[in-house]
Structures are given as structure tokens and as C-alpha cells.
Scaffold this active site. Sequence first.
Site, PDB file in Angstrom:
ATOM      1  N   HIS A 190       0.784  -1.250  -0.154  1.00  0.00           N
ATOM      2  CA  HIS A 190       0.013  -0.057   0.109  1.00  0.00           C
ATOM      3  C   HIS A 190       0.904   1.279   0.162  1.00  0.00           C
ATOM      4  O   HIS A 190       0.431   2.365  -0.488  1.00  0.00           O
ATOM      5  CB  HIS A 190      -1.032   0.058   1.392  1.00  0.00           C
ATOM      6  CG  HIS A 190      -1.901   1.209   1.239  1.00  0.00           C
ATOM      7  ND1 HIS A 190      -2.771   1.322   0.631  1.00  0.00           N
ATOM      8  CD2 HIS A 190      -1.780   2.319   2.062  1.00  0.00           C
ATOM      9  CE1 HIS A 190      -3.563   2.387   0.715  1.00  0.00           C
ATOM     10  NE2 HIS A 190      -2.769   3.061   1.837  1.00  0.00           N
ATOM     11  N   ASP A 191       2.084   1.119   0.676  1.00  0.00           N
ATOM     12  CA  ASP A 191       2.720   2.400   0.693  1.00  0.00           C
ATOM     13  C   ASP A 191       4.304   2.223   0.180  1.00  0.00           C
ATOM     14  O   ASP A 191       5.036   2.285   1.105  1.00  0.00           O
ATOM     15  CB  ASP A 191       2.806   2.881   2.181  1.00  0.00           C
ATOM     16  CG  ASP A 191       3.419   4.327   2.462  1.00  0.00           C
ATOM     17  OD1 ASP A 191       3.466   5.160   1.304  1.00  0.00           O
ATOM     18  OD2 ASP A 191       3.910   4.650   3.627  1.00  0.00           O
ATOM     19  N   LEU A 192       4.577   1.679  -1.021  1.00  0.00           N
ATOM     20  CA  LEU A 192       5.878   1.593  -1.493  1.00  0.00           C
ATOM     21  C   LEU A 192       6.596   2.726  -1.550  1.00  0.00           C
ATOM     22  O   LEU A 192       6.315   3.448  -2.512  1.00  0.00           O
ATOM     23  CB  LEU A 192       5.825   0.632  -2.843  1.00  0.00           C
ATOM     24  CG  LEU A 192       7.135   0.296  -3.372  1.00  0.00           C
ATOM     25  CD1 LEU A 192       7.674  -0.806  -2.383  1.00  0.00           C
ATOM     26  CD2 LEU A 192       6.653  -0.500  -4.647  1.00  0.00           C
ATOM     27  N   ASN A 245      10.477   2.215   3.233  1.00  0.00           N
ATOM     28  CA  ASN A 245       9.895   1.001   3.362  1.00  0.00           C
ATOM     29  C   ASN A 245      10.725  -0.074   2.581  1.00  0.00           C
ATOM     30  O   ASN A 245      10.304  -1.311   2.307  1.00  0.00           O
ATOM     31  CB  ASN A 245       8.517   0.657   3.109  1.00  0.00           C
ATOM     32  CG  ASN A 245       7.626   1.521   4.183  1.00  0.00           C
ATOM     33  OD1 ASN A 245       8.222   1.669   5.163  1.00  0.00           O
ATOM     34  ND2 ASN A 245       6.540   1.912   3.725  1.00  0.00           N
ATOM     35  N   ARG A 284       4.149   5.293  -7.495  1.00  0.00           N
ATOM     36  CA  ARG A 284       4.369   5.863  -5.772  1.00  0.00           C
ATOM     37  C   ARG A 284       5.701   5.984  -5.676  1.00  0.00           C
ATOM     38  O   ARG A 284       6.220   6.712  -4.863  1.00  0.00           O
ATOM     39  CB  ARG A 284       3.363   5.074  -5.131  1.00  0.00           C
ATOM     40  CG  ARG A 284       3.217   5.353  -3.718  1.00  0.00           C
ATOM     41  CD  ARG A 284       2.410   4.579  -2.893  1.00  0.00           C
ATOM     42  NE  ARG A 284       2.421   5.092  -1.570  1.00  0.00           N
ATOM     43  CZ  ARG A 284       1.422   5.769  -1.364  1.00  0.00           C
ATOM     44  NH1 ARG A 284       0.345   6.288  -2.411  1.00  0.00           N
ATOM     45  NH2 ARG A 284       1.327   6.367  -0.045  1.00  0.00           N
TER      46      ARG A 284
END
Length: 229
Positions: A158-160, A164, A197
Site C-alpha cells: 500500500h505504501d511502497l 519501506n 508511487r
Amino acid sequence: MIFCFYDESEIEHFSQDLLDSDYWQSNNKVVGTAQGRGTTWFIEVDNKQWVLKHYYRGGLIGKFNKDSYLFSSYENTRATKEYELLNQLRALDLPAPKPIACRVIKNGLFYKADILTERVCNAQDLISFLIKQAVNADLWHKIGKTIKAFHDHNIYHHDLNIHNILIDDQEKVWLIDFDQGEIRTDSTSWKEENMSRLLRSFNKEKTKLEALHWQANEWDLLMTGYTSE
């Protein structure tokens, strides 16, 4: 009501205190912290290193509701879903942290949650790496190949972003923080969105940190690893 999962091979005598940062601080087991939406706690106990995270809301709603989520079922809580997804990633031999325990505290229509995972030892996030030095072509390829391995198994992150992605001292690449991640088989467009993203996160951090050892043409090196067979 409190609901917990834990790995019996890692924890012989379970207590929900293990999901409480105050417990670890009072026992002098905290060896570091990281700041994001909230504090992430790094814990060392019996030669094991763990990471304790409390779930916090982001965005505008997080300014008014820091850490409470609407409850529908224990299976659908963020902690339970991340815990189970991490187990699936480990079963697929993908480089992601091992889940140790999670806790959901239900209060009326809402819940709060925490998760404890294994710490990737001797590793730093990609932004910390790039602050100190440039990434060589081989490592860019590894980063791209690692992300592709997750995508090949239809793992949505969800938050690459570059916070991370971890690089350990053997230059093995890891992905962390699978909150709101899932297995997606209904389409493939999200894979391109994931990569877009990630690219935005490089550009954003480069704008904030001019000394960051990253140039736009290095994205092509990462993508060469991502697209290679």
C-alpha cells in the site's frame, strides 16, 4: 475485549504486555526508536530483535482521530490482516519481516491495534543508504528484482516508498510495513501504480534533500532489474 495472535515458536509464555511499549521501556529492553506517524520501538530480548508498532491514522482524519478504527470483525482489523499477510509472504520465501504477535483492543464500535515483528538486523532503509552514498547498478537491479518478486506473487504494497525498502549488510533487499497490503488477483494496473508511487517518493525526497545520492536516470537501472527475467 482483547484479541491476540502470536507465534508460539518465538514466544513461550505469551502476555499482552509484549505489545505494550511501556512494558519494554520499564524492563530496559528498548534499543532504539524510529519516528513516523508515531513512534516505532526496537526491542532486544534473549538475543532476539523485534519491532513494535502501534497503528496510527494518517492524513486529515489522523488530526482528529489518532488511532481508533471502526470495528467490523477481528479478521478485518489492520493488525490481523498484516500479521496473516506477513505469514503468507514468509511461506512464499519473500524477504519480509517475520510476524511475532499482534493485538486488537476493541472498545464499543472501535478498536486500537499493535503488531510485533522480527527486526531485519544490520539493515538500513534506502533513504538512509542514499544519504550516505550512491547505489551501484547491481544493487539498483536487486531492488527492482525484489519488488518484481513480490508483484509476481500479486502482493500489493500500500505504501511502497524509499522508507519501506531496507538494505542489509549483505546487500539483500527487504520490503517492510505491509499495513493495508494484500494479495490482488483481479487486475495488474496496481503494479504500475505501485512503481509510480515509488518514483514519486524518490523525487519528493530529492527535493527535500539536495545531497541525496540519487539521480533521475538511476530509475532506469531499478526498472531494468524489475523488468528482467
